[in-house]
Scaffold this motif. Structure first.
Motif, PDB file in Angstrom:
ATOM      1  N   ASP A   1       0.835  -1.196   0.000  1.00 47.89           N
ATOM      2  CA  ASP A   1       0.000   0.000   0.000  1.00 47.89           C
ATOM      3  C   ASP A   1       0.872   1.249   0.000  1.00 47.89           C
ATOM      4  O   ASP A   1       1.891   1.316   0.705  1.00 47.89           O
ATOM      5  CB  ASP A   1      -0.920   0.020   1.218  1.00 47.89           C
ATOM      6  N   HIS A   2       0.458   2.235  -0.792  1.00 49.00           N
ATOM      7  CA  HIS A   2       1.171   3.512  -0.900  1.00 49.00           C
ATOM      8  C   HIS A   2       0.175   4.650  -0.735  1.00 49.00           C
ATOM      9  O   HIS A   2      -0.966   4.555  -1.184  1.00 49.00           O
ATOM     10  CB  HIS A   2       1.847   3.647  -2.263  1.00 49.00           C
ATOM     11  N   LEU A   3       0.630   5.716  -0.104  1.00 47.90           N
ATOM     12  CA  LEU A   3      -0.131   6.953  -0.056  1.00 47.90           C
ATOM     13  C   LEU A   3       0.221   7.707  -1.332  1.00 47.90           C
ATOM     14  O   LEU A   3       1.384   8.041  -1.558  1.00 47.90           O
ATOM     15  CB  LEU A   3       0.244   7.773   1.180  1.00 47.90           C
ATOM     16  N   VAL A   4      -0.763   7.910  -2.191  1.00 46.86           N
ATOM     17  CA  VAL A   4      -0.523   8.536  -3.488  1.00 46.86           C
ATOM     18  C   VAL A   4      -0.808  10.029  -3.360  1.00 46.86           C
ATOM     19  O   VAL A   4      -1.854  10.436  -2.856  1.00 46.86           O
ATOM     20  CB  VAL A   4      -1.401   7.897  -4.585  1.00 46.86           C
TER      21      VAL A   4
ATOM     22  N   ILE B   1       4.142   7.031  -1.669  1.00 49.47           N
ATOM     23  CA  ILE B   1       5.012   6.887  -0.507  1.00 49.47           C
ATOM     24  C   ILE B   1       4.532   5.649   0.244  1.00 49.47           C
ATOM     25  O   ILE B   1       3.334   5.531   0.523  1.00 49.47           O
ATOM     26  CB  ILE B   1       4.929   8.139   0.384  1.00 49.47           C
ATOM     27  N   PRO B   2       5.420   4.704   0.548  1.00 52.43           N
ATOM     28  CA  PRO B   2       4.974   3.497   1.251  1.00 52.43           C
ATOM     29  C   PRO B   2       4.182   3.864   2.506  1.00 52.43           C
ATOM     30  O   PRO B   2       4.621   4.674   3.322  1.00 52.43           O
ATOM     31  CB  PRO B   2       6.284   2.781   1.603  1.00 52.43           C
ATOM     32  N   LEU B   3       3.003   3.289   2.628  1.00 55.50           N
ATOM     33  CA  LEU B   3       2.108   3.637   3.729  1.00 55.50           C
ATOM     34  C   LEU B   3       2.727   3.330   5.085  1.00 55.50           C
ATOM     35  O   LEU B   3       2.457   4.024   6.060  1.00 55.50           O
ATOM     36  CB  LEU B   3       0.775   2.896   3.561  1.00 55.50           C
ATOM     37  N   ALA B   4       3.578   2.340   5.164  1.00 57.64           N
ATOM     38  CA  ALA B   4       4.234   1.995   6.426  1.00 57.64           C
ATOM     39  C   ALA B   4       5.141   3.123   6.915  1.00 57.64           C
ATOM     40  O   ALA B   4       5.443   3.198   8.108  1.00 57.64           O
ATOM     41  CB  ALA B   4       5.034   0.708   6.265  1.00 57.64           C
ATOM     42  N   ALA B   5       5.580   4.015   6.020  1.00 56.11           N
ATOM     43  CA  ALA B   5       6.464   5.115   6.396  1.00 56.11           C
ATOM     44  C   ALA B   5       5.697   6.382   6.772  1.00 56.11           C
ATOM     45  O   ALA B   5       6.297   7.376   7.164  1.00 56.11           O
ATOM     46  CB  ALA B   5       7.425   5.423   5.261  1.00 56.11           C
ATOM     47  N   VAL B   6       4.370   6.353   6.664  1.00 54.57           N
ATOM     48  CA  VAL B   6       3.548   7.542   6.929  1.00 54.57           C
ATOM     49  C   VAL B   6       2.977   7.470   8.337  1.00 54.57           C
ATOM     50  O   VAL B   6       2.310   6.507   8.701  1.00 54.57           O
ATOM     51  CB  VAL B   6       2.404   7.647   5.895  1.00 54.57           C
ATOM     52  N   ALA B   7       3.274   8.506   9.122  1.00 49.71           N
ATOM     53  CA  ALA B   7       2.737   8.579  10.484  1.00 49.71           C
ATOM     54  C   ALA B   7       1.427   9.358  10.522  1.00 49.71           C
ATOM     55  O   ALA B   7       0.522   9.014  11.279  1.00 49.71           O
ATOM     56  CB  ALA B   7       3.750   9.228  11.425  1.00 49.71           C
ATOM     57  N   GLN B   8       1.312  10.400   9.682  1.00 52.19           N
ATOM     58  CA  GLN B   8       0.168  11.298   9.782  1.00 52.19           C
ATOM     59  C   GLN B   8       0.065  12.124   8.514  1.00 52.19           C
ATOM     60  O   GLN B   8       1.076  12.431   7.882  1.00 52.19           O
ATOM     61  CB  GLN B   8       0.421  12.208  10.986  1.00 52.19           C
TER      62      GLN B   8
ATOM     63  N   ILE C   1       2.765  15.379   4.857  1.00 56.41           N
ATOM     64  CA  ILE C   1       2.826  13.947   5.167  1.00 56.41           C
ATOM     65  C   ILE C   1       3.946  13.785   6.179  1.00 56.41           C
ATOM     66  O   ILE C   1       5.128  13.925   5.849  1.00 56.41           O
ATOM     67  CB  ILE C   1       3.110  13.118   3.898  1.00 56.41           C
ATOM     68  N   VAL C   2       3.574  13.533   7.432  1.00 55.76           N
ATOM     69  CA  VAL C   2       4.558  13.350   8.495  1.00 55.76           C
ATOM     70  C   VAL C   2       5.079  11.927   8.384  1.00 55.76           C
ATOM     71  O   VAL C   2       4.304  10.965   8.341  1.00 55.76           O
ATOM     72  CB  VAL C   2       3.932  13.612   9.883  1.00 55.76           C
ATOM     73  N   LEU C   3       6.408  11.809   8.333  1.00 54.20           N
ATOM     74  CA  LEU C   3       7.036  10.507   8.134  1.00 54.20           C
ATOM     75  C   LEU C   3       7.338   9.832   9.465  1.00 54.20           C
ATOM     76  O   LEU C   3       7.664  10.490  10.450  1.00 54.20           O
ATOM     77  CB  LEU C   3       8.327  10.671   7.325  1.00 54.20           C
TER      78      LEU C   3
END
Length: 194
Positions: free
Chosen positions: A43-46, A56-63, A117-119
């Motif tokens: 899953d990616h945040l597009v 951006i890989p969803l696992a790397a997104v905090a907020q 996008i907070v990492l």
């Protein structure tokens, strides 16, 4: 000595009952295969920067937050928009477009448009990426090689933009165009923050 017939316990099973059980077993096996295929992607945040789409890989997104004005840092790297205060922490804000060497869609530290996008896991300094807009979540179809193992395979001219990924489910990025470029965050951050 003749062979004796084996006595059956209970009423004999009909062919219809056996067929029904075989069909159920086949349906369960298909359902398991579909679930396995659905889990084969990441899953990616597009998000959008100008006319380009990046994942951006969803696992790397905090907020994900609405953008807000940044305090500029004199003498900072060109990709750094500035700093913001977030939950008692000072967070550096990088322009994704400038970090990728793409035209910046007109953002500066004074205006607040788009998204942040907070990492996750960017210690010691928390970081966020400023993007024009977040479009949604899409699953990139699995490929044979991990994105971190491939350096610019399609000649994109940017090692941080590692793979062009068609999403596995159409329309998931928001408007029927689910294709995007996968961002290799470690490469992007090494390149943008010397």
């Amino acid at each position: 000595m003749g062979a004796r017939p084996i006595a059956q316990e209970g009423p004999p099973r009909t062919r219809t009952e056996r067929d029904l059980r075989a069909e159920r077993a086949a349906a369960l096996a298909r359902r398991g295969a579909v679930a396995l295929a659905a889990d084969s992607g990441i899953d990616h945040l597009v998000c959008a920067c100008g006319s380009e789409r990046y994942g951006i890989p969803l696992a790397a997104v905090a907020q994900v937050l609405p953008s807000r004005p940044c305090t500029p840092m004199p003498g900072a790297v060109p990709a750094l928009d500035g700093l913001i205060a977030l939950s008692g922490r000072i967070v550096g804000v990088l322009s994704l477009a400038r970090a990728l060497g793409r035209p910046d869609p007109g953002s500066d530290g004074e205006t607040a448009s788009g998204h942040l996008i907070v990492l996750r896991g960017t210690q010691p300094q928390p970081l966020a990426l400023s993007v024009e807009r977040v479009l949604g979540i899409a699953r990139a179809a699995a490929s044979g090689a991990a994105a971190s193992d491939v350096a610019d395979p399609d000649g994109l001219g940017n090692a941080a933009a590692s793979v062009y990924a068609p999403a596995s489910d159409a329309g998931s990025a928001g408007d029927g165009r689910p294709d995007f470029v996968v961002i290799d965050l470690p490469r992007l951050l090494r390149r943008a923050l010397p």
